[in-house]
Each structure stands twice: as structure tokens, then as C-alpha cells.
Design a protein around this motif. Structure first.
Motif, PDB file in Angstrom:
ATOM      1  N   TYR A 171       0.833  -1.203   0.000  1.00 30.28           N
ATOM      2  CA  TYR A 171       0.000   0.000   0.000  1.00 30.28           C
ATOM      3  C   TYR A 171       0.871   1.257   0.000  1.00 30.28           C
ATOM      4  CZ  TYR A 171      -4.139  -2.832   0.818  1.00 30.28           C
ATOM      5  OH  TYR A 171      -5.160  -3.743   0.679  1.00 30.28           O
ATOM      6  N   ASP A 172       1.971   1.224   0.734  1.00 33.90           N
ATOM      7  CA  ASP A 172       2.899   2.363   0.706  1.00 33.90           C
ATOM      8  C   ASP A 172       3.501   2.549  -0.679  1.00 33.90           C
ATOM      9  OD1 ASP A 172       2.510   2.984   3.357  1.00 33.90           O
ATOM     10  OD2 ASP A 172       4.259   1.848   4.083  1.00 33.90           O
ATOM     11  N   VAL A 173       3.679   1.447  -1.408  1.00 28.48           N
ATOM     12  CA  VAL A 173       4.281   1.515  -2.730  1.00 28.48           C
ATOM     13  C   VAL A 173       3.307   2.079  -3.760  1.00 28.48           C
ATOM     14  CG1 VAL A 173       5.231   0.120  -4.628  1.00 28.48           C
ATOM     15  CG2 VAL A 173       5.889  -0.365  -2.260  1.00 28.48           C
ATOM     16  N   LEU A 174       2.044   1.648  -3.707  1.00 24.28           N
ATOM     17  CA  LEU A 174       1.078   1.989  -4.747  1.00 24.28           C
ATOM     18  C   LEU A 174       0.286   3.257  -4.451  1.00 24.28           C
ATOM     19  CD1 LEU A 174      -0.354  -1.551  -5.603  1.00 24.28           C
ATOM     20  CD2 LEU A 174       1.657  -0.398  -6.526  1.00 24.28           C
ATOM     21  N   LEU A 175       0.267   3.690  -3.193  1.00 21.35           N
ATOM     22  CA  LEU A 175      -0.487   4.890  -2.832  1.00 21.35           C
ATOM     23  C   LEU A 175       0.441   6.075  -2.668  1.00 21.35           C
ATOM     24  CD1 LEU A 175      -2.964   3.417  -0.180  1.00 21.35           C
ATOM     25  CD2 LEU A 175      -3.314   3.688  -2.642  1.00 21.35           C
ATOM     26  N   ILE A 210      -0.781   5.935  -7.526  1.00 21.43           N
ATOM     27  CA  ILE A 210       0.263   6.529  -8.364  1.00 21.43           C
ATOM     28  C   ILE A 210      -0.144   6.514  -9.835  1.00 21.43           C
ATOM     29  CG2 ILE A 210       2.114   5.972  -6.739  1.00 21.43           C
ATOM     30  CD1 ILE A 210       2.820   3.581  -8.502  1.00 21.43           C
ATOM     31  N   ASN A 211       0.305   7.537 -10.541  1.00 24.34           N
ATOM     32  CA  ASN A 211       0.092   7.681 -11.987  1.00 24.34           C
ATOM     33  C   ASN A 211      -1.375   7.872 -12.347  1.00 24.34           C
ATOM     34  OD1 ASN A 211       1.213   7.995 -14.524  1.00 24.34           O
ATOM     35  ND2 ASN A 211       1.076   5.824 -15.045  1.00 24.34           N
ATOM     36  N   GLY A 244      -7.024  13.408 -18.216  1.00 25.32           N
ATOM     37  CA  GLY A 244      -6.766  12.658 -16.990  1.00 25.32           C
ATOM     38  C   GLY A 244      -6.390  11.235 -17.296  1.00 25.32           C
ATOM     39  N   GLN A 245      -6.047  10.529 -16.248  1.00 26.43           N
ATOM     40  CA  GLN A 245      -5.645   9.137 -16.420  1.00 26.43           C
ATOM     41  C   GLN A 245      -6.048   8.328 -15.202  1.00 26.43           C
ATOM     42  OE1 GLN A 245      -2.035   7.407 -18.493  1.00 26.43           O
ATOM     43  NE2 GLN A 245      -1.246   7.539 -16.397  1.00 26.43           N
ATOM     44  N   ILE A 246      -6.819   7.295 -15.429  1.00 25.91           N
ATOM     45  CA  ILE A 246      -7.145   6.295 -14.428  1.00 25.91           C
ATOM     46  C   ILE A 246      -6.814   4.941 -15.052  1.00 25.91           C
ATOM     47  CG2 ILE A 246      -8.932   5.299 -12.966  1.00 25.91           C
ATOM     48  CD1 ILE A 246      -8.413   8.176 -12.280  1.00 25.91           C
ATOM     49  N   ILE A 247      -5.822   4.245 -14.520  1.00 31.27           N
ATOM     50  CA  ILE A 247      -5.417   2.970 -15.102  1.00 31.27           C
ATOM     51  C   ILE A 247      -6.549   1.957 -14.926  1.00 31.27           C
ATOM     52  CG2 ILE A 247      -3.716   1.119 -15.035  1.00 31.27           C
ATOM     53  CD1 ILE A 247      -2.638   3.815 -15.970  1.00 31.27           C
ATOM     54  N   VAL A 294       3.384  -2.123 -13.205  1.00 34.76           N
ATOM     55  CA  VAL A 294       2.126  -2.120 -13.953  1.00 34.76           C
ATOM     56  C   VAL A 294       1.521  -0.722 -13.971  1.00 34.76           C
ATOM     57  CG1 VAL A 294      -0.266  -2.930 -13.894  1.00 34.76           C
ATOM     58  CG2 VAL A 294       1.605  -4.572 -13.633  1.00 34.76           C
ATOM     59  N   LEU A 295       1.479  -0.077 -12.803  1.00 30.16           N
ATOM     60  CA  LEU A 295       0.884   1.260 -12.734  1.00 30.16           C
ATOM     61  C   LEU A 295       1.757   2.319 -13.396  1.00 30.16           C
ATOM     62  CD1 LEU A 295      -0.624   1.346  -9.124  1.00 30.16           C
ATOM     63  CD2 LEU A 295      -1.843   1.169 -11.288  1.00 30.16           C
TER      64      LEU A 295
END
Length: 569
Positions: A171-175, A210-211, A244-247, A294-295
Motif C-alpha cells: 500500500y505504501d508503494v502503490l499509494l 500513483i500515476n 486525466g488518467q485512471i489505469i 504495472v501502474l
């Protein structure tokens, strides 16, 4: 002004009784589900969102609006108030009026705000760290050996849990900490003849994942020119650009966030030498992608441009009688891209690398509406107030879209679809039109006995040959009892109104060509070979028409103690 929100729907949440706004997704700037007094349709195909009208122009959503453009919003709930909008009003109507300049006043306003959003630790699932997870896996294999005859031993990475630290919190990595910024410049100036209001806005929001991000530029200019005592012209222009971007595949099931939730915390999203692992395969677990990669490597930008034009002329024919002609246009275009390189194409059960894929899509539409309105307002004997309206309108919408899916890329260097070997395209074009006649009569006696009658007749191309036209009548009455002389003795009761209404409204959101028979492509066997042919894929219905909703409302408005306590039932 008290609630600095860039999204109009969020600013309305919890403010209007009977108006429900639900954000079914956490994605930034995602169009919410809006309902007024519940769902007004039985069909899953028909849209349940209310009709939205901005300065007289029908809209399909309000996400593009700048909240600081808005002067006021009215929500029409009962059929008596919405029946004037006929076949489009079964789900209610939201009327938005944008800001106008005031005569003899010049204003220059600038505002800015900043914010930050985080997903707190308390808002996340409580997951095991690397030491706890290794202990769990060690006990798992020991139990298998003890009770199920397993002989493979405990994998080396789980043999010494005490030697491990906390490891990776995915969660720390992806948020991330998501920043928000908004800037607004408003210019207003009014004279006796000319009034002009210009508003410029920039808004940027980052997502907590992220991203992901959303960015919007918008501009609006409202102008009024009084050519004479009898003729007034108006021109309202607005434009917005959103990107905008939402993966895709962030939430739900075994998608990106759900799969990362199950990752072994011993794994590192980044190698010590600065490179990134592409995939992982821990003992006794499914192969997984590096969801940070991936993100970061997937691209899915979306761009939207939108413009509206509202021009009108008011002509005072005689005292109380006025004619208005207005021409409105709503134009928009959308562009979407997608690029998934081989090192980021995959997830649980199908770890990368997998062949790269990409796509490109575009769509555009033009919606125009012309209205002719004749209104008459008159007071007779200082007691009888009459308000009459006659109108005719015509509307047409044309839309088209095209898309390309691409695969068989030679490498991950160029993500544009022309670099792919295989391309598959599709597209379509559609249009619909409507003609409407409407009338309304409002009468009140001394402002306390109220009566309103309205009627609208719509003809729409979306329906069958035998059901093109439908009628939508309504009637409502009210009595402001607190204005009666015999109510003066009730000094604590400041306002009392009894009201009732009946109306019929419709829902035309069933698609453009469902009343027509359709032809599909099918393969046939001919001379011992396969031959392409055509066959009926859908049956036509000449009697297909809109949904109709009949509604009866009875209500009481009660104000107590100079309206300090106000009840509406």
C-alpha cells in the motif's frame, strides 16, 4: 463558496432533500449516479440520471462545470414542475444558472486553494509484515507435513522468519499523497447597455494511486446587450478541456489493488541496483506482476473538449407580452489512448511479460436546440396575477465514434498503434431529433391562492412509426393559509402552505434505433464451403414508445418562529 469543491456533484451532496448522489467509484472526476426521489425507470437500458439544463442548454452530465461559474441551482422533483420538459423529465430536472454581471458594478475576483489527500493507515486492511507472513507460511508447510503427508520441506525463504524485517508494504508503494490545486479568475462589469461576465478556471487533482490524475481548464463568458427599451440580445459562451488518467482494472476482485493486497511482503518492488522486477513467483503462490511497474508503465490518458453556445433575443411586443428566440449548441469530442507494454501486461495467474497491446479511440457529437417562447405577464385589479407561456422547440443530436485495437508490436519502444502489425478498427454514427410544443398557465389570487396548468407534446425519432408523439399534461394548486386574516392569532406560525399536484412525464433514453429491424452478418454453408451472408438480428417494433410516469404529490410547508424551524412534508 462555503464548500470549495471542484466537482458540482460533490458540492450538492447532502444539500438538497430528495437528491441522491452516489459515487460508485473512487476514481477522480468520475461521473456519479444522480437520482431524484429514487429511480424513475424500469429498464436497465434507460438512463436514470435527471435532465440537466445549463442556461437553457440540455446536458448529459455536470462534471465539466466549474462550481465558481454557478449563480444558483434548482432541482425540480414533482411531475407538475417537470412536465414542461415532457419526454425527458421522468427522472427529474436540474436547472443551473451561471453568473451574470450586475448593472453599475465592476468586480475582479481571484481565488486559489490547495489541498492534500491521503489514505490513512486506519483506512487500509491490516496486513502481515514480512516476518509475520514467513511465520504463517512456515506453519502452513509444517502442518501439511504433519497432517497431509507433505514431504517437500519448508521453502528456504520461509525457514527463518525471525531474521526478516517488516519488508514491503504494498500500500505504501502503490499509494501516494494526492495534491489538489484550484485557481479561479472572475471579471464582471455592467453598464446600462452592456453587461459582461468572464470566468477562467484551472483545476488539477492527483489520485491517491500513483500515476492517476485529472486536469481541467475552463472558461465562460456571459454577455447581455440592451439594444433598446424593447430589444435585448444575449450571448453565452463556454469551453472546457479535461485530461486525466485512471489505469483500468484498479479495483474489484483480483485486479491491481486486490492482487497487490495478496503479495508476499518479502518481495521488493525495486531491486538494489535501481532496476525493477517484472514478475514474481514465490513458493506455493500464484505468479504475479510487479504492480508498481504495472501502474507506472501502463498509459491510459483520456482527453475531452467541450463547448457550448447560447444566444438569444428578447423582444417586448407590448406591455407584459414578450417573445424570445434562442439558439443553443453543445459540441464535444473525446479522445482515448491505451498502451500496455509487455513488461506491464499481466497480473495474478498470468505474470508478465506478455505481448504488448494498444488502442486508440475518438468520438464527437453536436447537439443543437432552437426554442421560440411567447410569455405574457399581467396583473388585473391588483389581485389577479396571470403568467402565460406558449413555446415551440426543435432539437437534434449527431454523434460518431471510431476505435482501433492494436497488437503484435515488435518491442516496447513505440506505443503508438501504427507501430503494431495487427490492427482492428470499428466505428458508428447515430443521430436523433425531437420537436416539441408546450404551454403553461399560472394564476394566483392575492398571492395566496395558486393554480398552474401545463401541457407539452413531444415527437421523437427514437420511437416507432405508430408512437412518435406523446402528451404530457400537469396541474397543481396551492393555498398559503398563513396569509389569511384568521391565521393572525397564531403568532408562532409564520408560514403555512398546502399544495397538491398531478403530472405525467416520460423517459426517452432507450437508444436511437431500437424500433427498427436490424441485419447482422452470418456465415452459411454453400456448395460445400463457407459463404458470408446477412440475416435478421433484431425485430422491429412500430409501437415502441417512451416510458411514462404518472405522479401525484400532496404536501405541507410549515414555518415556525419566523421560519427558524421550517418543515416540508
Amino acid at each position: 463558496e462555503a464548500r470549495p469543491q471542484s466537482d458540482v456533484s460533490k458540492a450538492l451532496q447532502g444539500v438538497v432533500p430528495g437528491l441522491s448522489i452516489i459515487n460508485s467509484s473512487g476514481a477522480i472526476n468520475k461521473e456519479p449516479t444522480i437520482t431524484i426521489r429514487g429511480t424513475g425507470t424500469l429498464s436497465n437500458e434507460a438512463q436514470s440520471n435527471p435532465l440537466i439544463i445549463v442556461d437553457g442548454v440540455p446536458m448529459d452530465d455536470i462534471t465539466y462545470l466549474n462550481t465558481q461559474d454557478i449563480e444558483n441551482i434548482s432541482v425540480l422533483k414533482d411531475a407538475a414542475s417537470t412536465s414542461l420538459y415532457g419526454s425527458r423529465a421522468a427522472n427529474g430536472v436540474i436547472l443551473v444558472t451561471t453568473k451574470r454581471a450586475k448593472e453599475g458594478k465592476t468586480d475582479v475576483e481571484f481565488s486559489a486553494y490547495f489541498g492534500a489527500t491521503q489514505v490513512s493507515k486506519r483506512g487500509r486492511p491490516d496486513v502481515m509484515n514480512a516476518q509475520e507472513f514467513a511465520q504463517f507460511k512456515k506453519e502452513y508447510y509444517e502442518d501439511q507435513a504433519k497432517y497431509e503427508g507433505y514431504t517437500g520441506g519448508v521453502p528456504e525463504c520461509y525457514q527463518n522468519p525471525s531474521s526478516l524485517q517488516n519488508g514491503t508494504d504494498w500500500y505504501d508503494v502503490l499509494l501516494q499523497t494526492a495534491l489538489t490545486q484550484n485557481y479561479n479568475l472572475s471579471l464582471q462589469s455592467g453598464t446600462t447597455k452592456v453587461k459582461s461576465a468572464v470566468n477562467l478556471n484551472y483545476n488539477k487533482q492527483d489520485g491517491v494511486i500513483i500515476n492517476t490524475y485529472s486536469e481541467r481548464f475552463s472558461a465562460r463568458a456571459n454577455n447581455v446587450y440592451e439594444a433598446s427599451d424593447r430589444v435585448t440580445f444575449g450571448l453565452n459562451l463556454s469551453g472546457s478541456y479535461m485530461n486525466g488518467q485512471i489505469i483500468p482494472g484498479l479495483g474489484g476482485g483480483r485486479y491491481i489493488i486486490g492482487s497487490a493486497f495478496l503479495m508476499d511482503p518479502q518481495l521488493k518492488y525495486k531491486n538494489d541496483d535501481g532496476t525493477y522486477p517484472i514478475s514474481y513467483s514465490q513458493p506455493g503462490m500464484f505468479a504475479n506482476a510487479n504492480y508498481y511497474l504495472v501502474l507506472k508503465e501502463r498509459e491510459d490518458p483520456k482527453k475531452r473538449m467541450r463547448g457550448t453556445v447560447n444566444t438569444y433575443a428578447d423582444v417586448k411586443i407590448i406591455d407584459g407580452l414578450k417573445y424570445r428566440i434562442s439558439a443553443n449548441a453543445d459540441l464535444g469530442s473525446d479522445q482515448s489512448e491505451s498502451w500496455v507494454p509487455s513488461i506491464a501486461n499481466g497480473g495474478m495467474f498470468s505474470a508478465p511479460p506478455n505481448p504488448a497491446v494498444g488502442s486508440y479511440g475518438t468520438s464527437k457529437y453536436v447537439n443543437w436546440l432552437i426554442e421560440n417562447m411567447l410569455t405574457y405577464n399581467k396583473t388585473f385589479a391588483d389581485k389577479h396575477n396571470v403568467d402565460l407561456l406558449l413555446g415551440y422547440s426543435t432539437q437534434k443530436t449527431t454523434s460518431e465514434n471510431a476505435s482501433i485495437s492494436a497488437s503484435d508490436y515488435p518491442d516496447d519502444e513505440v506505443g503508438w498503434f501504427n507501430a503494431a502489425t495487427t490492427k482492428v478498427g470499428s466505428g458508428d454514427r447515430s443521430e436523433w431529433a425531437m420537436i416539441s410544443y408546450l404551454a403553461r398557465a399560472n394564476y394566483d389570487y392575492m398571492g395566496k391562492y395558486l393554480l398552474s396548468v401545463s401541457f407539452r407534446r413531444d415527437g421523437c425519432s427514437r420511437f416507432g412509426l405508430n408512437a412518435k408523439w406523446a402528451n404530457f399534461p400537469s396541474v397543481s394548486a396551492g393555498w398559503i393559509a398563513s396569509d389569511e386574516s384568521f391565521m393572525e392569532r397564531f403568532d408562532r406560525l409564520s408560514y403555512l402552505k398546502l399544495r397538491g399536484s398531478y403530472g405525467v412525464v416520460g423517459n426517452y433514453n432507450i437508444g436511437n434505433y431500437n424500433h427498427l429491424a436490424t441485419i447482422g452478418t452470418y456465415n452459411y454453408v454453400f456448395n460445400n464451403g463457407i459463404a458470408a451472408g446477412r440475416g435478421t438480428s433484431g425485430i422491429g417494433n412500430a409501437d415502441l414508445t417512451w416510458e411514462t410516469t404518472k405522479q401525484v404529490d400532496l404536501g405541507v410547508d410549515l414555518g415556525l418562529f419566523n421560519d427558524r424551524v421550517f418543515l416540508v412534508y
